[in-house]
Design an enzyme around this catalytic site. Structure first.
Site, mmCIF file in Angstrom:
data_model
loop_
_atom_site.group_PDB
_atom_site.id
_atom_site.type_symbol
_atom_site.label_atom_id
_atom_site.label_comp_id
_atom_site.label_asym_id
_atom_site.label_seq_id
_atom_site.Cartn_x
_atom_site.Cartn_y
_atom_site.Cartn_z
ATOM 1 N N ASN A 9 0.865 -1.181 0.000
ATOM 2 C CA ASN A 9 0.000 0.000 0.000
ATOM 3 C C ASN A 9 0.904 1.234 0.000
ATOM 4 O OD1 ASN A 9 -1.792 2.058 0.544
ATOM 5 N ND2 ASN A 9 -2.277 1.384 2.635
ATOM 6 N N LYS A 11 0.154 4.294 -0.291
ATOM 7 C CA LYS A 11 -0.470 5.501 0.297
ATOM 8 C C LYS A 11 -0.225 6.717 -0.622
ATOM 9 C CE LYS A 11 -0.053 3.323 4.735
ATOM 10 N NZ LYS A 11 -0.001 3.448 6.181
ATOM 11 N N HIS A 95 -9.447 1.336 4.832
ATOM 12 C CA HIS A 95 -8.179 1.515 5.538
ATOM 13 C C HIS A 95 -8.398 2.463 6.726
ATOM 14 C CE1 HIS A 95 -4.096 2.687 6.484
ATOM 15 N NE2 HIS A 95 -3.715 1.581 5.864
ATOM 16 N N GLU A 97 -6.729 4.824 7.848
ATOM 17 C CA GLU A 97 -6.472 6.246 7.567
ATOM 18 C C GLU A 97 -7.693 6.887 6.905
ATOM 19 O OE1 GLU A 97 -2.780 5.638 5.514
ATOM 20 O OE2 GLU A 97 -1.848 5.099 7.422
ATOM 21 N N GLU A 167 -5.357 -4.771 10.603
ATOM 22 C CA GLU A 167 -4.328 -3.748 10.815
ATOM 23 C C GLU A 167 -4.619 -2.988 12.108
ATOM 24 O OE1 GLU A 167 -2.350 -2.554 6.866
ATOM 25 O OE2 GLU A 167 -4.153 -1.374 7.066
ATOM 26 N N GLY A 173 2.450 2.404 10.756
ATOM 27 C CA GLY A 173 3.400 3.504 10.595
ATOM 28 C C GLY A 173 4.115 3.900 11.876
ATOM 29 N N SER A 211 3.400 -1.937 10.354
ATOM 30 C CA SER A 211 4.848 -2.008 10.597
ATOM 31 C C SER A 211 5.468 -3.350 10.221
ATOM 32 C CB SER A 211 5.174 -1.650 12.055
ATOM 33 O OG SER A 211 4.816 -0.300 12.304
HETATM 34 P P1 PGA Z 1 2.882 0.437 7.606
HETATM 35 O O1 PGA Z 1 1.417 0.616 6.976
HETATM 36 O O2 PGA Z 1 3.420 -0.875 7.060
HETATM 37 O O3 PGA Z 1 3.661 1.616 7.168
HETATM 38 O O4 PGA Z 1 2.699 0.357 9.090
HETATM 39 C C1 PGA Z 1 0.557 -0.470 6.775
HETATM 40 C C2 PGA Z 1 -0.760 0.001 6.216
HETATM 41 O O5 PGA Z 1 -1.237 1.056 6.618
HETATM 42 O O6 PGA Z 1 -1.353 -0.650 5.337
#
Ligand code: PGA
Length: 254
Positions: A9, A11, A95, A97, A167, A173, A211
């Site tokens: 992903n 983003k 997601h 976010e 997640e 992140g 992460s």
């Molecule tokens: P990250 O993000 O691996 O940077 O923690 C994962 C995600 O949001 O899909």
């Protein structure tokens, strides 16, 4: 045995030039018959190019979001049919976010899942609890509620094109990854809820996200109900991403 799936992903990253470099690296590394599925989810403006660059590879190209209406006066939105027209075969929905920063509700998530499936796309449906919810012992309740509402009105045939991504919001992140046992516990709860609803969920793929790095991928992927990873930050670095893919290929061989 479920086929592992590693999805990147991107983003709102990277630059177009970096994206093309990343894709050409992936083309080299992910050619031929792979024992795992690999997917990339670039930002909308790059989709057309990335689909074309990866046309002769097994790598899935998908979008990070969609609107549930087919067309109309929805400034700034992109429909499932537009994604299909471009050659995308998958989309990420719900997601955290999008839920947090754009107020996406479970009802909207469900509308998006249904629109994507109706258009023929595969879906990665994201669920996950916030830190305060975990600390109050609400993890399973929150995740199961997001799952039930996200999948509302879907039949078993539609579920076949859905992949779940667990997640935990506190792990995205942050560098603070869930332990394999913490993730496994939630993945098992997701599978048993899906089995209860649909009779059987042994084919349902459940990815872990938050992460994921080359250093922790093998441990996570060794758990019985963790079928792959949704990778954010580490998917922007070719070497990190391909090492995570390697961990999945390793698991597929076992
Ligand atoms: P990250 O993000 O691996 O940077 O923690 C994962 C995600 O949001 O899909």
């Amino acid at each position: 045995m479920r086929r592992p799936y590693i999805a990147g992903n991107w983003k709102m990253n990277p630059s177009y030039r970096e994206a093309k470099n990343l894709v050409s690296g992936l083309l080299d590394r992910c050619a031929g018959d792979l024992a795992a599925d690999v997917g990339v989810f670039p930002p909308f403006p790059f989709l057309y190019s990335v689909v074309r660059l990866l046309a002769d590879s097994p790598v899935v190209v998908g979008a990070q979001n969609l609107h549930w209406e087919r067309e109309g006066a929805y400034t700034g939105e992109v429909s499932a049919h537009m994604l299909v027209d471009l050659g995308c075969t998958a989309v990420i929905v719900g997601h955290s976010e999008r839920r947090t920063f754009f107020g996406e509700t479970n009802q909207q998530v469900n509308n998006k899942v249904r629109a994507a499936l109706e258009a023929g796309l595969g879906v990665i449906l994201c669920v996950g609890e916030k830190l305060e919810e975990r600390e109050k012992g609400l993890t399973s309740a929150v995740v199961c509620d997001q799952l039930e509402r996200g999948l509302d009105d879907l039949g078993p045939d539609q579920l076949k094109r859905v992949t779940i991504a667990y997640e935990p919001v506190w792990a995205i992140g942050t560098g603070r990854v869930a332990t394999p046992d913490q993730a496994q516990e939630v993945h098992a709860a997701i599978r048993s809820l899906a089995a209860e609803r649909y009779g059987d969920a042994s084919d349902l793929r459940i990815l872990y996200g938050g992460s994921v790095k080359p250093e922790n991928a093998a441990g996570l992927l060794s758990m019985p109900d963790i079928d792959g990873a949704l990778v954010g930050g580490a998917s922007l670095d070719l070497s990190s991403f391909t090492r995570i893919v390697d961990a999945a290929l390793q698991r597929a061989r076992q």
